[in-house]
Design an enzyme around this catalytic site. Structure first.
Site, PDB file in Angstrom:
ATOM      1  N   SER A 161       0.837  -1.200   0.000  1.00 54.88           N
ATOM      2  CA  SER A 161       0.000   0.000   0.000  1.00 54.88           C
ATOM      3  C   SER A 161       0.870   1.248   0.000  1.00 54.88           C
ATOM      4  CB  SER A 161      -0.894   0.002   1.233  1.00 54.88           C
ATOM      5  OG  SER A 161      -1.683   1.165   1.275  1.00 54.88           O
ATOM      6  N   GLY A 162       0.556   2.152  -0.926  1.00 53.70           N
ATOM      7  CA  GLY A 162       1.321   3.393  -1.035  1.00 53.70           C
ATOM      8  C   GLY A 162       2.455   3.329  -2.018  1.00 53.70           C
ATOM      9  N   THR A 166      -2.065   1.643  -8.112  1.00 51.51           N
ATOM     10  CA  THR A 166      -3.254   2.151  -8.804  1.00 51.51           C
ATOM     11  C   THR A 166      -2.873   3.128  -9.912  1.00 51.51           C
ATOM     12  OG1 THR A 166      -4.543   1.903  -6.768  1.00 51.51           O
ATOM     13  CG2 THR A 166      -5.432   3.362  -8.472  1.00 51.51           C
ATOM     14  N   ASN A 210      -0.808   5.416   2.653  1.00 52.35           N
ATOM     15  CA  ASN A 210      -1.166   5.902   1.325  1.00 52.35           C
ATOM     16  C   ASN A 210      -2.465   6.679   1.428  1.00 52.35           C
ATOM     17  OD1 ASN A 210      -1.431   6.334  -1.383  1.00 52.35           O
ATOM     18  ND2 ASN A 210      -1.911   4.231  -1.922  1.00 52.35           N
ATOM     19  N   SER A 213      -5.245   4.495  -1.149  1.00 54.91           N
ATOM     20  CA  SER A 213      -4.918   3.078  -1.145  1.00 54.91           C
ATOM     21  C   SER A 213      -6.095   2.261  -1.651  1.00 54.91           C
ATOM     22  CB  SER A 213      -4.544   2.629   0.276  1.00 54.91           C
ATOM     23  OG  SER A 213      -4.323   1.248   0.324  1.00 54.91           O
ATOM     24  N   SER A 214      -5.831   1.351  -2.591  1.00 57.56           N
ATOM     25  CA  SER A 214      -6.873   0.446  -3.088  1.00 57.56           C
ATOM     26  C   SER A 214      -7.109  -0.632  -2.041  1.00 57.56           C
ATOM     27  CB  SER A 214      -6.440  -0.186  -4.413  1.00 57.56           C
ATOM     28  OG  SER A 214      -6.268   0.792  -5.406  1.00 57.56           O
ATOM     29  N   GLY A 436       0.308  -6.148  -2.772  1.00 59.47           N
ATOM     30  CA  GLY A 436       1.540  -6.896  -2.633  1.00 59.47           C
ATOM     31  C   GLY A 436       1.641  -7.538  -1.262  1.00 59.47           C
ATOM     32  N   GLU A 438       2.163  -8.108   2.430  1.00 57.38           N
ATOM     33  CA  GLU A 438       1.981  -7.167   3.523  1.00 57.38           C
ATOM     34  C   GLU A 438       2.345  -7.817   4.851  1.00 57.38           C
ATOM     35  OE1 GLU A 438      -1.566  -4.242   1.831  1.00 57.38           O
ATOM     36  OE2 GLU A 438      -1.958  -5.548   3.553  1.00 57.38           O
TER      37      GLU A 438
END
Length: 1442
Positions: A161-162, A166, A210, A213-214, A436, A438
């Site tokens: 994330s971040g 996206t 982020n 973040s998605s 990804g 985590e």
């Protein structure tokens, strides 16, 4: 093993992970310590086990640092990768790097100017290794392979994330939308892009890592037809984070859509939703901060609604969506009270409960009851059991999560429907935007599923890399050896196999009393023997899994609840009977149908695990396994392309590089595994061409003289590297073991250093010799002597000079006075001669003008060939006679002057004799006086004086006599020559007199002819009157009669009467189509028109237009003009010569329409006859505008053909071709090889081929008679294209930013300047369009270190904007170790100086599609229309000259 003290290597470091060190003292096998010198100057002793020495990894040569591809590094290991990324990201400000087949993208946390349409077009059609690494390069490779191999493609974008997943996925889809325009009215590519703002609004949220973040995985299939144009798209989502709807940790937000709605609560369309600020709702304020810096939620809401409309989702649907979202917010504010004794209740007067029920049309009483109660169905009865407040709140939150999940799926479904357009899918490219690997402080069910998905993706990635490596070896005929690589199948089995973690989780969920602790105990019992599963020492509520990236500790709390995803049936029933159909459809039971897919059906790489009980299919884990299996099935059926996004720091600072965070992600995303697989075999790979160019300095003369470069490379390598196992020769490449390229670089550097020492030795010797000579010249004695002698000679010179000037002054004055007197005497004689000369000249001119008026007054139409010859002869004889008379008069004047000079010379001679006699008398007198004086003073003295004076007198007399004799002889010779010349002039005068008499006779004859002119004029007028009175029906007979008359007249001795044409062409109406066909459609520039005058078709067409105007026939005129315009449009295709030909003719026709329009501004340079030929009846200004537009259209087609021809040659010829021999700028390129290898069957372009092509264009335009101003405009456009395309490639190719490449570019520009001079095109200002490119080349060559250098760069690079200058400085790449990189401080200094520029553009790329405005300047023609004749080769015999 021995290590030299000059080697550098990497040692572990707690802060920077790795740090560089240099060996201080040679290391030998058996030593137990390695003495190192760190970069900060401190010493470090690294202990080494002598029995099993584990030496630190070696550092690559500086020349290899900063490469586009990590596989180009000689030493492939973790510190090399980490350092290369740091140099590119932190120093060069480059965010993309290749690692074999992976594109590593580091999030800059800053908006960059590298995503415009110009950059998209620059990458379009390029091979992946030809440009700098970019997400567009990956997208282009996927698009190209889809079209070439007819196979579906996938782009897998992953990262934590971040990291920018996206954004990367969005740009990849934008690339496909731009390069594959559908051309239909549906604009499906715009809809595909428009889906991103919606999915981000409902599926993205702010997290601690982020701001956007998605919180779900997304796989978007972009469909293409057989012409590879977008015809639709389909989106699949994975594992939406539903828990975020009801809970957010500190400094996080809920999904963006809630805050966007709250920011627009005051708008009329949202009044009915009873919304307030976001901080007033429980579901949007739990994270604390409800705003994001730099984000305008209100503006984003406008964008979301706009994209809803663009996708065709109507206002009714949008209103329903907003109702559901507002209801969720109100549901979170429903107050559930504790009623004691394990009971809870909702006040009936709760306003938020009323709002929720009103918006969703459900029963408030039923909802309030079943939020706090649960129905238990027993064998004999049904019991309603109250719920404690904790479970009631969980039920409320579960309802909110379920409603939002259904709404999310519904919106995705509607988006997919909107993205489907009619047409059959031929292929697709899938873009996977997925989380990804985590690992957090607290990892729960979501992180478990995410890491499980990454294990599956990593397995697929490893197999794909292994397969590509094997294919590369087979393609190059290299013996294949089995490479050991990490296989994570045991971890996958631990998770998904029978009695694995997910299976045990689903089993535990079957039991009503199952808890997280009981499930965890089962894990310990069944999986304790697995080496990949561990029990933490300090916790009884967690378990540890050894993933491929790292160990992760998962907290078991919440696993069962999240996997069950339960919602009480009573609440489902309430939602199902809602009077709001949009909501009711969410909860209606649907029959499960097998998943069907379009396209190719493939088997999964591994069969999906089937659950033992049908009830388990409703669990979240089971759903995720099914969707993941389908995803892997899809990916295995496509060709994958990998993008790994890296987060450089946790503080979101622009271009800040935290090595510890980066290396953690590199280990997790598979980049280091790719490096490890490559390093086990032959990681460094060079084409033979690259090797030859780079290491030719290591070749001997015999080896360099060989014509076979491939064999030369083999011979050199076998001589330099003795161990044949360290390299292999492939078909087109040489494969090297790790470290061998570094060894070759060392040999090359040593050879260059030796050459430099030799050059320095000779230069220093020469310098010392010069210094010695300067010292010798500087000795004191020599210096004193030099300056004293100089002073003495200066004094003597000044004295002599003063005396000489005085003598010269008196002598010149005396001679001037003497000449003045003679001139006065001669002037009297010359006056009469001058008067005679001018009088005779005036009389001669008067006679000539009289004869000229007589000749010119004769009508041109009646002058036959004999009269024209006589006139020309008369004019020439008159001119010759006039010239002869002038020359004769000049000779007479010269003869008179010579006679006077002779008389003066004789007088001077006579006077000289008299002076000589006087001198002798004076001498005698002096002698006599001397005798008398000597008598009185003494006999001896007198005798001496007498002898002295006698000698002086004799010498003076002798000298004067000789001078006069010489002058007399000279004058005699001159007199003789003048007499001879006078005789010759007299002869010529006699001949001129004879010619004069002949001329007079001819004038008399011409005068007789002139008398006939009035009679001929009367006859001509009579004939014209007869013709005008004849009827049109008798036209052919009258022409025949006139022709007979002229024929009979020609047989008689009477003078012939030539035709007087009017400059018009007559044709019959039915011949119009033949005219257009022959003069436009069938006319070929290479045919008959080559030998005719330029612009002849334009003149013929205009003469036909004049005839229609003469007849005052508007219908014929409009028909002809429309036919001309239509035919020219039809004939213009992609043929350059045809476009050039008709551009020239349309320009000429446009000029004719202006010149003969009768308008004052166009009549200034017309002859009287041209003014007479002007159009009389119609104003064709409207047709002129149409023709002008047509000419502009032809010009743009003409320029497009030029661009299509030049573009393939510009970059290879101007940028890649090395016109300066011996100055190579090649470097290793890694896995992504350049496309211009010498072994590829492709045309080789050079600067000479570009110049040759420019010459072809210019000669074609000149041959077709194109006006020079138009040629200048076309050449300027060509040069702009060359400069813009080359500069854009420099901006996108780091390997082209070197000092040597700057030298090559400036050399190639000089060739273009020479071409302009050779073609005399300097006035076109074409060279000015190359100024940005020239300044970029200068910037690559100039020094870039001091403040003065920075100031000079800002002053001279005026044609480059600040973004381009900084990009070049950041991309500057040294080719040799002797060059230095540009420091970050220098770049910041230049940036600060560039801030003062006003109005500077921020675009990185030049718009190579820009067209200068074309103008058609009016250029009148001197061509007489009445003299034009139509060649028979044009097959226009049906045209009649009037």
């Amino acid at each position: 093993m021995t290590l030299k003290h000059t080697l550098t290597l990497w040692i572990p470091d707690a802060e920077h992970v790795w740090k560089s060190a240099e060996i201080m003292r040679d290391y030998h096998s058996g030593d137990n310590v390695l003495r190192l010198l760190l970069e900060d100057g401190t010493e470090h002793h690294l202990p080494v086990d002598p029995s099993k020495p584990q030496l630190p990894p070696f550092r690559n040569p500086d020349i290899l640092v900063g490469e586009n591809d990590l596989t180009a590094l000689s030493y492939l290991h973790e510190p090399a990768v980490l350092h290369n990324l740091k140099v590119r990201f932190a120093e060069s400000k480059i965010i993309y790097t290749y690692c074999g087949i992976i594109l590593v993208a580091v999030n800059p946390y800053k908006q960059l100017h590298v995503y415009g349409d110009a950059i998209i077009h620059a990458y379009s059609g390029q091979n992946m290794g030809d440009m700098d690494p970019h997400i567009f390069a990956v997208a282009e490779e996927a698009y190209k392979q889809m079209a070439r191999n007819h196979k579906n493609q996938s782009i897998i974008v992953s990262g934590e994330s971040g990291a920018g997943k996206t954004v990367s996925a969005r740009y990849a889809m934008r690339y496909f939308a731009v390069v594959s325009k559908s051309g239909s009215k549906t604009h499906v590519e715009d809809k595909v892009l428009a889906s991103n703002p919606i999915t981000e609004a409902i599926g993205n949220a702010k997290t601690t890592r982020n701001d956007n973040s998605s919180r779900f995985g997304k796989y978007t299939e972009i469909s293409f037809d057989r012409r590879y144009r977008i015809i639709g798209a389909n989106m699949r989502t994975y594992l939406l984070e539903k828990s975020r709807v009801v809970f957010q940790t500190d400094n996080e937000r809920n999904y963006h859509i809630f805050y966007q709605m709250c920011s627009c609560a005051h708008l009329p369309q949202f009044k009915s939703l009873s919304l307030r600020d976001a901080d007033k709702f429980q579901y949007t304020c739990k994270g604390g901060d409800i705003s994001i810096e730099g984000v305008d939620d209100k503006k984003d809401m406008e964008e979301t609604r706009k994209t809803f409309s663009l996708l065709g989702l109507k206002e009714d649907f949008q209103s329903d969506v907003f109702k559901v979202l507002a209801a969720i917010l109100h549901l979170g504010n429903v107050n559930i009270r504790n009623s004691g004794a394990g009971k809870s209740s909702v006040p009936p007067s709760d306003p938020h409960l009323a709002f929720f029920c009103e918006l969703l049309s459900v029963s408030a009483e039923g909802l309030g009851r079943w939020l706090c109660h649960r129905r238990l169905v027993l064998l004999a009865e049904t019991v309603v059991k109250p719920l404690p407040i904790e479970r009631a709140v969980n039920a409320r939150d579960a309802l909110a999560k379920q409603i939002y999940a259904h709404l999310f799926d519904c919106i995705i479904k509607r988006i997919n429907s909107a993205l489907q357009v009619p047409g059959q899918q031929h292929a697709f490219i899938g873009v996977l935007d997925i989380y990804g690997f985590e690992t957090f402080d607290i990892n729960s069910f979501e992180q478990f599923c995410i890491n499980y998905a990454n294990e599956k993706l990593q397995q697929q990635f490893n197999l794909h890399v292994f397969k590509l490596e094997q294919e590369e070896y087979m393609r190059e005929d290299i013996p294949w050896t089995l490479i050991d690589f990490y296989d994570n199948q045991p971890v996958i089995d631990l998770i998904e196999a029978k009695m694995g973690i997910l299976d045990l989780l689903d089993e535990e969920c079957l039991f009503p009393q199952g808890t997280d602790q009981s499930w965890l105990q089962k894990l310990f019992n069944y999986l304790d023997s697995s080496p990949l599963f561990e029990k933490p020492r300090l916790s009884n509520e967690a378990f540890v899994i050894q993933h491929f990236a790292d160990k992760v500790e998962y907290q078991c709390t919440g696993f069962l609840e999240k996997n069950r995803d339960t919602l009480y049936e009573e609440l489902v029933d309430i939602m199902r009977v809602s009077k709001f159909p949009f909501l009711a459809n969410f909860f209606r039971e649907q029959k499960q149908s097998s998943v069907t897919r379009k396209g190719v059906q493939v088997r999964p790489a591994r069969p999906a695990v089937k659950p033992a009980n049908k009830q388990l299919r409703t669990s979240v884990g089971d759903k995720f396994c099914s969707s993941l299996s389908l995803l892997m099935e899809t990916l295995n059926a496509t060709t994958p392309h990998y993008v790994r996004c890296i987060k450089p720091n946790d503080e979101k600072l622009p271009f800040e590089y935290d090595s510890r965070r980066v290396v953690q992600q590199l280990r997790a995303c598979g980049v280091l595994e790719t490096i490890r697989i490559s390093a086990q075999s032959y990681p460094s790979r060079w084409t033979y061409n690259e090797f030859y160019s780079r290491y030719s300095i290591l070749m001997s003369h015999q080896e360099a003289d060989l014509n076979d470069k491939k064999q030369t490379c083999k011979d050199v390598l076998q001589r330099l590297i003795q161990d044949p196992n360290q390299y292999k020769f492939g078909r087109t490449k040489i494969f090297f073991r790790a470290g061998q390229v570094a060894y070759l670089e060392k040999l090359r550097l040593d050879r260059l250093r030796g050459a430099c020492v030799t050059i320095q030795k000779h230069v220093r010797g020469w310098s010392q010799r010069r210094k010695y000579l300067r010292m010798r010249e500087g000795w004191a004695a020599l210096v004193i002597q030099k300056y004293w002698r100089g002073y003495r000679m200066t004094q003597i010179f000044q004295v002599v000079r003063l005396a000489s000037i005085t003598i010269q002054a008196y002598t010149r004055g005396w001679r001037a006075r003497k000449r003045y007197k003679k001139v006065c005497e001669m002037m009297e004689e010359q006056k009469a001669l001058i008067l005679q000369k001018y009088t005779r000249a005036w009389l001669a001119r008067r006679r000539f003008q009289t004869m000229r008026r007589l000749v010119l007054n004769m009508p041109v139409s009646l002058q036959n060939k004999e009269n024209r010859g006589l006139m020309e002869r008369l004019s020439s004889l008159a001119n010759f006679h006039s010239q002869t008379i002038d020359r004769l008069q000049g000779l007479e004047a010269k003869l008179a002057k010579s006679t006077s000079q002779q008389a003066s010379v004789e007088a001077r001679e006579k006077k000289t004799k008299e002076d000589a006699s006087l001198v002798s008398l004076e001498v005698d007198a002096k002698n006599l006086n001397g005798t008398v004086e000597s008598t009185s003073s003494g006999a001896n003295i007198g005798l001496t004086d007498e002898m002295t004076f006698g000698r002086i007198a004799e010498n003076n007399a002798e000298i004067q006599r000789q001078d006069y004799e010489n002058e007399v002889e000279t004058l005699k010779v001159e007199i003789k020559r003048l007499k001879e010349e006078r005789i010759s002039l007299q002869r010529k005068l006699e001949e001129a007199g004879q010619l004069n008499s002949d001329l007079q006779e001819q004038v008399i004859q011409l005068t007789k002819h002139v008398k006939v002119i009035p009679e001929l004029r009367r006859d001509l007028n009579n004939l014209q009157n007869q013709r005008n009175n004849m009827d049109r029906k008798m036209k052919q007979q009258s022409e025949l009669a006139i022709g007979t008359y002229f024929y009979s007249s020609a047989q008689t001795p009477a003078p012939a009467i030539p035709k007087d044409f009017l400059g018009m062409l007559e044709y019959r109406r039915e011949d119009e189509s033949r005219l257009i066909q022959n003069i436009i459609l069938d006319l070929k520039p290479k045919g008959v028109v080559v030998n005719v005058i330029p612009g002849l078709p334009a003149y013929i067409l205009f003469m036909c237009v004049r005839h229609a105007d003469y007849l005052n026939d508007e219908v014929r005129l409009k028909s002809l003009m429309n036919a001309i315009i239509g035919a020219v449009k039809q004939s213009n295709n992609k043929n350059f010569e045809l476009l050039s030909f008709w551009l020239s003719n349309m320009y000429q026709l446009l000029n004719c329409l202006k010149q003969y329009s009768g308008e004052e501004e166009f009549l200034k340079q017309n002859t009287p006859r041209q003014k007479k030929n002007c159009l009389q009846n119609f104003d064709l200004s409207e047709h002129r505008q149409i023709l002008s537009d047509l000419a502009i259209q032809i010009y743009h087609q003409f320029v497009s053909i030029i661009e299509d021809t030049l573009i393939p040659a510009i970059v290879p010829g101007l940028l890649e071709h090395e016109s300066l021999q011996g100055i190579s700028s090649m470097k290793p390129t890694g896995f992504r090889k350049r496309s211009n290898s010498i072994y590829e069957d492709s045309e080789t372009h050079t600067i000479s081929s570009i110049v040759q092509q420019l010459s072809v264009f210019h000669s074609t335009m000149s041959q077709h008679g194109m006006e020079q101003g138009l040629i200048n405009q076309a050449v300027k456009q060509m040069f702009f294209l060359v400069g813009a395309t080359t500069l854009n490639n420099i901006m996108l190719r780091k390997d082209m930013c070197s000092c040597r490449k700057g030298m090559q570019i400036r050399c190639n520009i000089s060739y273009l300047e020479e071409w302009l001079k050779d073609k005399e095109l300097q006035s076109s200002n074409s060279i000015d369009t190359l100024m940005p490119l020239s300044q970029a080349a200068w910037l690559l060559q100039v020094n870039k270190s001091t403040d003065d250098d920075a100031k000079e760069i800002t002053e001279k690079c005026t044609e480059l904007n600040s973004v381009q200058i900084v990009k070049i400085l950041n991309s500057y790449t040294p080719i040799d170790d002797f060059e230095k990189r540009v420091t970050s401080s220098f770049v910041r200094k230049v940036q600060s100086l560039l801030q003062d520029r006003d109005g500077s553009s921020s675009q990185l790329m030049l718009d190579s599609d820009y067209r200068f405005q074309v103008t058609f300047p009016f250029c009148p023609s001197s061509q007489a229309l009445e003299l034009l004749q139509v060649p028979s080769s044009l097959h226009l015999s049906f045209l009649t000259r009037i």
